[in-house]
Scaffold this active site. Structure first.
Site, PDB file in Angstrom:
ATOM      1  N   ARG A  12       0.839  -1.201   0.000  1.00 20.09           N
ATOM      2  CA  ARG A  12       0.000   0.000   0.000  1.00 20.09           C
ATOM      3  C   ARG A  12       0.871   1.247   0.000  1.00 20.09           C
ATOM      4  O   ARG A  12       2.075   1.183   0.210  1.00 20.09           O
ATOM      5  CB  ARG A  12      -0.892   0.020   1.257  1.00 20.09           C
ATOM      6  N   ASP A  55       6.867 -10.517   7.713  1.00 15.88           N
ATOM      7  CA  ASP A  55       6.791  -9.473   8.741  1.00 15.88           C
ATOM      8  C   ASP A  55       8.225  -9.020   9.003  1.00 15.88           C
ATOM      9  O   ASP A  55       9.000  -9.736   9.658  1.00 15.88           O
ATOM     10  CB  ASP A  55       6.144 -10.074  10.000  1.00 15.88           C
ATOM     11  N   TYR A 147       7.338   6.936  17.468  1.00 20.46           N
ATOM     12  CA  TYR A 147       7.458   7.064  16.009  1.00 20.46           C
ATOM     13  C   TYR A 147       8.633   7.983  15.658  1.00 20.46           C
ATOM     14  O   TYR A 147       9.470   7.650  14.827  1.00 20.46           O
ATOM     15  CB  TYR A 147       6.146   7.610  15.440  1.00 20.46           C
ATOM     16  N   LYS A 151      12.184   7.130  13.575  1.00 22.87           N
ATOM     17  CA  LYS A 151      12.556   7.792  12.321  1.00 22.87           C
ATOM     18  C   LYS A 151      13.909   8.515  12.460  1.00 22.87           C
ATOM     19  O   LYS A 151      14.707   8.519  11.532  1.00 22.87           O
ATOM     20  CB  LYS A 151      11.448   8.765  11.894  1.00 22.87           C
ATOM     21  N   ILE A 180       1.899  12.811   3.476  1.00 21.88           N
ATOM     22  CA  ILE A 180       1.637  12.238   2.152  1.00 21.88           C
ATOM     23  C   ILE A 180       0.271  11.546   2.205  1.00 21.88           C
ATOM     24  O   ILE A 180      -0.065  10.893   3.206  1.00 21.88           O
ATOM     25  CB  ILE A 180       2.744  11.206   1.782  1.00 21.88           C
TER      26      ILE A 180
HETATM   27  P1  NAP Z   1       0.651   2.873   4.706  1.00 24.77           P
HETATM   28  O1  NAP Z   1      -0.149   3.340   3.542  1.00 24.77           O
HETATM   29  O2  NAP Z   1      -0.006   2.653   6.008  1.00 24.77           O
HETATM   30  O3  NAP Z   1       1.460   1.550   4.260  1.00 24.77           O
HETATM   31  C1  NAP Z   1       2.312   0.932   5.172  1.00 24.77           C
HETATM   32  C2  NAP Z   1       2.963  -0.245   4.504  1.00 24.77           C
HETATM   33  O4  NAP Z   1       3.882  -0.845   5.445  1.00 24.77           O
HETATM   34  C3  NAP Z   1       1.962  -1.309   4.097  1.00 24.77           C
HETATM   35  O5  NAP Z   1       2.308  -1.814   2.820  1.00 24.77           O
HETATM   36  C4  NAP Z   1       2.149  -2.394   5.175  1.00 24.77           C
HETATM   37  O6  NAP Z   1       1.941  -3.712   4.701  1.00 24.77           O
HETATM   38  C5  NAP Z   1       3.619  -2.233   5.490  1.00 24.77           C
HETATM   39  N1  NAP Z   1       3.977  -2.824   6.780  1.00 24.77           N
HETATM   40  C6  NAP Z   1       3.586  -2.426   8.013  1.00 24.77           C
HETATM   41  N2  NAP Z   1       4.091  -3.268   8.949  1.00 24.77           N
HETATM   42  C7  NAP Z   1       4.817  -4.201   8.265  1.00 24.77           C
HETATM   43  C8  NAP Z   1       5.575  -5.334   8.671  1.00 24.77           C
HETATM   44  N3  NAP Z   1       5.699  -5.684   9.970  1.00 24.77           N
HETATM   45  N4  NAP Z   1       6.177  -6.075   7.716  1.00 24.77           N
HETATM   46  C9  NAP Z   1       6.053  -5.744   6.404  1.00 24.77           C
HETATM   47  N5  NAP Z   1       5.345  -4.697   5.964  1.00 24.77           N
HETATM   48  C10 NAP Z   1       4.730  -3.935   6.899  1.00 24.77           C
HETATM   49  O7  NAP Z   1       1.810   3.909   5.032  1.00 24.77           O
HETATM   50  P2  NAP Z   1       2.637   4.906   4.078  1.00 24.77           P
HETATM   51  O8  NAP Z   1       2.119   6.260   4.316  1.00 24.77           O
HETATM   52  O9  NAP Z   1       2.742   4.383   2.700  1.00 24.77           O
HETATM   53  O10 NAP Z   1       4.057   4.819   4.819  1.00 24.77           O
HETATM   54  C11 NAP Z   1       5.207   4.213   4.230  1.00 24.77           C
HETATM   55  C12 NAP Z   1       6.422   4.717   4.991  1.00 24.77           C
HETATM   56  O11 NAP Z   1       6.495   6.127   4.860  1.00 24.77           O
HETATM   57  C13 NAP Z   1       6.352   4.423   6.489  1.00 24.77           C
HETATM   58  O12 NAP Z   1       7.611   4.049   6.962  1.00 24.77           O
HETATM   59  C14 NAP Z   1       5.945   5.763   7.086  1.00 24.77           C
HETATM   60  O13 NAP Z   1       6.380   5.916   8.408  1.00 24.77           O
HETATM   61  C15 NAP Z   1       6.638   6.720   6.138  1.00 24.77           C
HETATM   62  N6  NAP Z   1       6.040   8.070   6.135  1.00 24.77           N
HETATM   63  C16 NAP Z   1       4.749   8.265   5.743  1.00 24.77           C
HETATM   64  C17 NAP Z   1       4.208   9.560   5.782  1.00 24.77           C
HETATM   65  C18 NAP Z   1       2.806   9.866   5.366  1.00 24.77           C
HETATM   66  O14 NAP Z   1       2.355  11.002   5.607  1.00 24.77           O
HETATM   67  N7  NAP Z   1       2.075   8.949   4.729  1.00 24.77           N
HETATM   68  C19 NAP Z   1       5.013  10.619   6.221  1.00 24.77           C
HETATM   69  C20 NAP Z   1       6.319  10.384   6.619  1.00 24.77           C
HETATM   70  C21 NAP Z   1       6.823   9.091   6.575  1.00 24.77           C
HETATM   71  P3  NAP Z   1       0.609  -4.603   5.004  1.00 24.77           P
HETATM   72  O15 NAP Z   1      -0.570  -3.695   4.849  1.00 24.77           O
HETATM   73  O16 NAP Z   1       0.705  -5.671   3.952  1.00 24.77           O
HETATM   74  O17 NAP Z   1       0.774  -5.155   6.393  1.00 24.77           O
END
Ligand code: NAP
Length: 237
Positions: A12, A55, A147, A151, A180
């Site tokens: 995702r 995982d 969190y 990071k 994002i």
């Molecule tokens: P997201 O839409 O919630 O997606 C999170 C992804 O991480 C999913 O594909 C999920 O897989 C996977 N995941 C979670 N736990 C896992 C585990 N134990 N093993 C393998 N996969 C795991 O989040 P996102 O916004 O795309 O975030 C991606 C990264 O960007 C994260 O590290 C987040 O902290 C960082 N980030 C995001 C934002 C933002 O605003 N969105 C801002 C700063 C940083 P499953 O669903 O298959 O479990």
């Protein structure tokens, strides 16, 4: 020769877009997922991307992805440590289990994946590792202490390994996104999002493509290492 990449947490959001974008360029991608099986299957069926359930907070599962990738593609050129979870709680309410879950998923995963993958990269004398951290690792976020710690830890991993692995021609960088548009932010109401936009000089929330473009650039580049590149619309300057 075709490049080979592992993207963690690619079912995702940001990871999914990165996996799609790399595959579009002819890079062989192993897209890791954990719980979102249907979304991962769609990546395989629609975009012909190799998927692998693991995982990444657990060492034995990290090892399985790396072994699978090496057995199938013989090498690894690119590692994107993207898997992550967020949590918003007051410090007085945070439990030790919260600590373990967040630290293992966000930080240990990146450390363990990198430790496994860099063995191959050191032998190859080349590699590109990108850690998806966050602006909160730079500034700290209220009610997101763990969190933010994870990071900041990823950014420290980036800087340390850039120094240690530079002589092996392995570049290590962080991308620290601002807000994002992904499931991670789905709890915010529209009203709250509008308020956040007003704090951002570019007056908008980022898209997953804004991050994947930077990933593409870092892969192409060959003189950037140890950097934390924050893509945040000017929210943090
Ligand atoms: P997201 O839409 O919630 O997606 C999170 C992804 O991480 C999913 O594909 C999920 O897989 C996977 N995941 C979670 N736990 C896992 C585990 N134990 N093993 C393998 N996969 C795991 O989040 P996102 O916004 O795309 O975030 C991606 C990264 O960007 C994260 O590290 C987040 O902290 C960082 N980030 C995001 C934002 C933002 O605003 N969105 C801002 C700063 C940083 P499953 O669903 O298959 O479990």
């Amino acid at each position: 020769m075709e490049k080979v990449a592992i993207v963690t947490g690619a079912s995702r959001g940001i990871g999914r877009e990165i996996a799609k974008e790399l595959a579009k360029q002819g890079i062989k991608v192993v897209a890791n997922y954990n719980k979102s099986e249907e979304k991962a299957k769609e990546l395989k069926e629609k975009f012909n991307i190799d998927i692998f359930k693991a995982d990444v907070s657990k060492h034995e599962e990290v090892k399985k992805i790396v072994d699978y990738t090496l057995e199938k593609y013989k090498t690894i050129d690119i590692l994107i440590n993207n898997a992550g979870i967020a949590q918003s709680k007051l410090i007085i309410d945070v439990t030790d289990d919260d600590w373990k879950r967040l630290v293992n998923t966000n930080l240990y995963s990146a450390f363990a994946m990198t430790r496994e993958v860099c063995k191959t990269m050191i032998n190859n004398k080349k590699g590109c590792i990108i850690n998806i951290s966050s602006i909160w690792g730079i500034t700290g976020a209220s009610m997101e202490t763990i969190y933010s710690i994870t990071k900041a830890g990823m950014d420290a991993l980036t800087k340390s390994l850039a120094k240690e692995l530079g002589p092996s021609n392995i570049r290590v960088n962080s991308i620290a996104p601002g807000m994002i548009n992904t499931d991670m932010n789905k709890e915010w109401t529209q009203e709250e999002i509008e308020e956040i936009k007003q704090e951002i000089p570019l007056e908008k929330i980022g898209k997953v493509e804004d991050i994947s473009k930077c990933v593409n650039w870092l892969i192409e580049d060959n003189y950037t290492t140890g950097q934390v590149i924050s893509i945040n619309g000017g929210w943090v300057i």
